[in-house]
Design an enzyme around this catalytic site. Structure first.
Site, PDB file in Angstrom:
ATOM      1  N   ASP B 269       0.026  -1.011   5.254  1.00 14.69           N
ATOM      2  CA  ASP B 269      -0.921  -0.207   4.514  1.00 14.69           C
ATOM      3  C   ASP B 269      -1.078  -0.733   3.099  1.00 14.69           C
ATOM      4  O   ASP B 269      -2.184  -0.928   2.597  1.00 14.69           O
ATOM      5  CB  ASP B 269      -0.407   1.234   4.475  1.00 14.69           C
ATOM      6  CG  ASP B 269      -1.476   2.175   4.026  1.00 14.69           C
ATOM      7  OD1 ASP B 269      -1.125   3.284   3.630  1.00 14.69           O
ATOM      8  OD2 ASP B 269      -2.645   1.811   4.076  1.00 14.69           O
ATOM      9  N   ASP B 375      -2.753   9.218   7.723  1.00 12.87           N
ATOM     10  CA  ASP B 375      -1.666   9.670   6.867  1.00 12.87           C
ATOM     11  C   ASP B 375      -1.037  10.925   7.408  1.00 12.87           C
ATOM     12  O   ASP B 375       0.189  11.040   7.513  1.00 12.87           O
ATOM     13  CB  ASP B 375      -2.199   9.981   5.465  1.00 12.87           C
ATOM     14  CG  ASP B 375      -2.634   8.739   4.758  1.00 12.87           C
ATOM     15  OD1 ASP B 375      -3.682   8.764   4.095  1.00 12.87           O
ATOM     16  OD2 ASP B 375      -1.918   7.740   4.879  1.00 12.87           O
TER      17      ASP B 375
END
Lengths: 231, 457
Positions: B269, B375
């Site tokens: 990420d 997330d």
């Protein structure tokens, strides 16, 4: 009661929630470090030596208390800086949240976390088969645990207020008093299961701390009277 | 940035998740840097569909703040003012994100604790082919690392594929893909979930009722997520599908692989969002250049603004204020995971900008923050795994929960400072992992000993 405190006073304002969670986080970190130390000490020592283990445990507890206070102090420092930032950012030059409120919220944060850690597993076990205390522990285990946790949460809240007040006005004796009180309370729990030795002093200390925090926050006997009589 | 393409192919397919914080997807960011030139961008935004309102959403927390927010910005687009507002409303935004993340985690933890199905090991996804039942530690570690590599490469490939499709404007394909996956998610996973829950509580339900319930749930979900719907319902649906996805992950990922994957995904990420060649960054920038929302239904938006039937003449006036306001907005919005509700985001921004001029028409606006669904999913996976496998039970779960929330706070703070898309995963997951392992191994024996002697610290 702690949850009630939370709902009524903190849940409204997002800033307070953040401070609460951060407070809980600091407590958690202090717990982590203290358990690390304890763990190392236990590993390094002889596991079959009973008195030594007990001694180590006591040492661990005391150390943890001290570490908690240290972290409270660190948190205070952080909040001071944050307040300056908030003041700079606000429209009218004064911070949206005062240091006393922060002290209160921080105290609640610490208290909630410590209470949660003390109680949650107990509660979870209480849902299962009734095997707690089967080895001859006191029958009042749950009850006393509940009361002890509650008093500890409240104490943390009051200590938070007192501590921050002491730091603000540089009264070291206040801070020292908070630390000593904390140590006393933890120490008194060593008397368990002789509950009278631990609960009673704790409640007395809590009453003292409550009155002190109230006075420190600007309350007075007249205010109390007026409030109670709903004037 | 990891976008959560959860709606991909089959249930076995792990969703590409991209989580990122973006401060502003589209034009607002350019307008922030070079004020005057962005006017045409502002115009373009004016024509986008907007809706005001959303009064029920978290704005009631800071109504007072909201009403005077419009006033200062109207005057100038000075950066310091924008920054002030950015940070001032930061707290509100953080809470707007805390609540859904907390809800998702609560759902996941509650399910894990009560429904046994999700903690049984019934096989693995094809993306993690190496089993972890090997006798030796080294072998197990090796297997989990290999699993992770495979999983991450799958995610990278999917992400790049998505970006390529987006670049070449194959919108229909992307939409079809998303719709297919959300369909599958909403219907199939919900069916399984409901079945398991009913089994656990020994509640009988006949097939017609089940069919009706699931059909309604799924249909409304599809409409809400991909098209229009009340904000809170949409948020609820997004939370639910994130929870479902997280549960699938918790069930089908073997132990060590799960932890290594979590770690690897945060690193990925970080790279994907911040490196100039990262796929997610390219996605975001392309979307910004084209001035359009990224994808429907892949991002969680905490607020939406509805404009009340704006008349045409207003658009010109609005366009102007828009760039100023957008710039302010840009800083304020955290866009994490360009997964979902991009449309919401742009709407949020556009409506926010109209506020200074058309105060009387618009109701209070809320500046939303956007967090990608990926997330949500990974946070919930972490907490769920902690709940499922930690022997310290609730303490560990609680510790991970607090750690993740603090990570989220910090990430939002960084977002306010940097004002561009940021990955939401790394900090929170790092904190979470650290706390999980340390609480499980260090704190638990300590607390257990304390509790057995009934000592309090």
């Amino acid at each position: 009661p702690a949850l009630g405190l939370f709902l009524f006073t903190i849940a409204r304002d997002p800033l307070r929630i953040i401070i609460l969670i951060a407070g809980a986080f600091f407590w958690l970190v202090s717990l982590l470090l203290s358990s690390l130390i304890w763990f190392i000490a236990v590993r390094a020592s002889n596991p079959w030596d009973e008195p030594l283990q007990k001694g180590l445990l006591i040492f661990g507890v005391m150390f943890s208390v001290l570490l908690q206070e240290v972290f409270r102090f660190l948190y205070y420092k952080l909040l001071r800086k944050a307040i300056e930032g908030l003041v700079a950012l606000s429209d009218d030059g004064c911070s949206p949240i005062s240091i006393q409120q922060m002290a209160y919220v921080a105290g609640v944060g610490f208290g909630l976390m410590s209470g949660a850690f003390s109680m949650i597993n107990l509660l979870a076990d209480s849902l299962g088969p009734g095997t707690v205390g089967i080895h001859g522990d006191s029958q009042l285990y749950f009850l006393t645990s509940a009361f002890m946790t509650m008093v500890l949460i409240f104490l943390h809240t009051f200590w938070g207020v007192l501590f921050f007040h002491g730091c603000e006005h540089r009264r070291w004796w206040e801070i020292a008093a908070v630390v000593i009180m904390h140590l006393t309370v933890s120490g008194s729990t060593f008397c368990n299961p002789l509950y009278v030795g631990s609960l009673v002093p704790s409640y007395l200390l809590m009453a003292t701390a409550a009155a002190w925090a109230y006075l420190v926050s600007g309350g007075s006997a007249q205010n109390l009277q007026r409030f109670l009589l709903c004037k | 940035m990891i976008t959560f393409m959860n709606n991909s192919d089959s249930e076995e397919e792990p969703c590409n998740e991209r989580t990122s914080l973006m401060s502003a997807e589209s034009p607002p960011v350019p307008s922030y840097q070079d004020g005057p030139q962005a006017s045409e961008v502002g115009e373009a935004q004016a024509h986008r569909k907007r809706r005001t309102g959303g009064s029920r959403s978290p704005n009631n927390i800071a109504d007072g703040e909201m009403s005077d927010s419009g006033v200062p910005v109207r005057e100038s687009a000075l950066e310091n003012e924008e920054e002030e507002l950015t940070l001032k409303y930061g707290a509100k935004h953080v809470i707007m994100l805390f609540v859904p993340v907390t809800l998702c985690m609560i759902v996941v933890v509650a399910t894990i604790k009560s429904v046994r199905f999700y903690t049984e090991k019934n096989g693995q996804l094809i993306y993690t082919p190496f089993s972890e039942d090997t006798p030796s530690v080294g072998q197990r570690l090796l297997n989990s690392v290999l699993n992770t590599i495979i999983m991450i490469s799958v995610i990278v490939v999917m992400t790049v594929f998505l970006v390529v499709l987006y670049k070449y404007r194959c919108y229909k394909f992307i939409h079809g893909w998303l719709i297919l996956s959300s369909l599958m998610l909403l219907f199939l996973f919900t069916y399984i979930y409901l079945g398991e829950v009913l089994k656990t509580y020994n509640v009988a339900m006949d097939y017609p009722t089940l069919f009706l319930v699931i059909w309604n749930f799924g249909a409304v979900g599809m409409i809400c997520i991909h098209w229009k719907g009340p904000l809170q319902l949409q948020q609820a649906y997004l939370i639910m599908i994130s929870a479902l996805m997280a549960l699938v992950f918790i069930k089908y990922l073997p132990e060590w692989s799960a932890w290594v994957i979590l770690g690897a995904i945060s690193i990925y990420d970080l790279m994907a969002v911040l490196c100039p060649k990262g796929p997610l960054r390219m996605l975001v920038e392309t979307a910004q250049e084209r001035n359009e929302p990224i994808f429907p239904a892949l991002i969680y938006s905490s607020a939406m603004i509805w404009t009340v039937g704006m008349a045409k003449p207003d658009t010109a006036a609005r366009g102007q204020s828009q760039q100023m306001w957008d710039a302010a907005e840009a800083g304020r919005e955290n866009h994490m995971s360009p997964s979902h509700t991009d449309s919401q985001m742009s709407e949020t921004r556009s409506s926010a900008s109209t506020r200074p001029i058309t105060l009387e028409e618009l109701e209070e606006e809320e500046r939303g923050v956007k967090l990608g669904l990926g997330d949500f999913i990974f946070y919930s996976v972490l907490v769920g795994k902690a709940a499922a496998t930690a022997s310290g039970d609730w303490n560990t779960t609680l510790a991970c929960f607090v750690a993740i929330l603090i990570g989220l706070c910090l990430t939002l703070l960084l977002l306010a400072v940097f004002k561009k898309a940021l990955p939401a995963l790394p900090i929170s997951i790092t904190f979470g992992l650290v706390f999980y392992f340390s609480t499980d191994n260090l704190v638990r024996p300590f607390m257990d000993t304390l509790a057995s002697h009934q000592l309090y610290i």
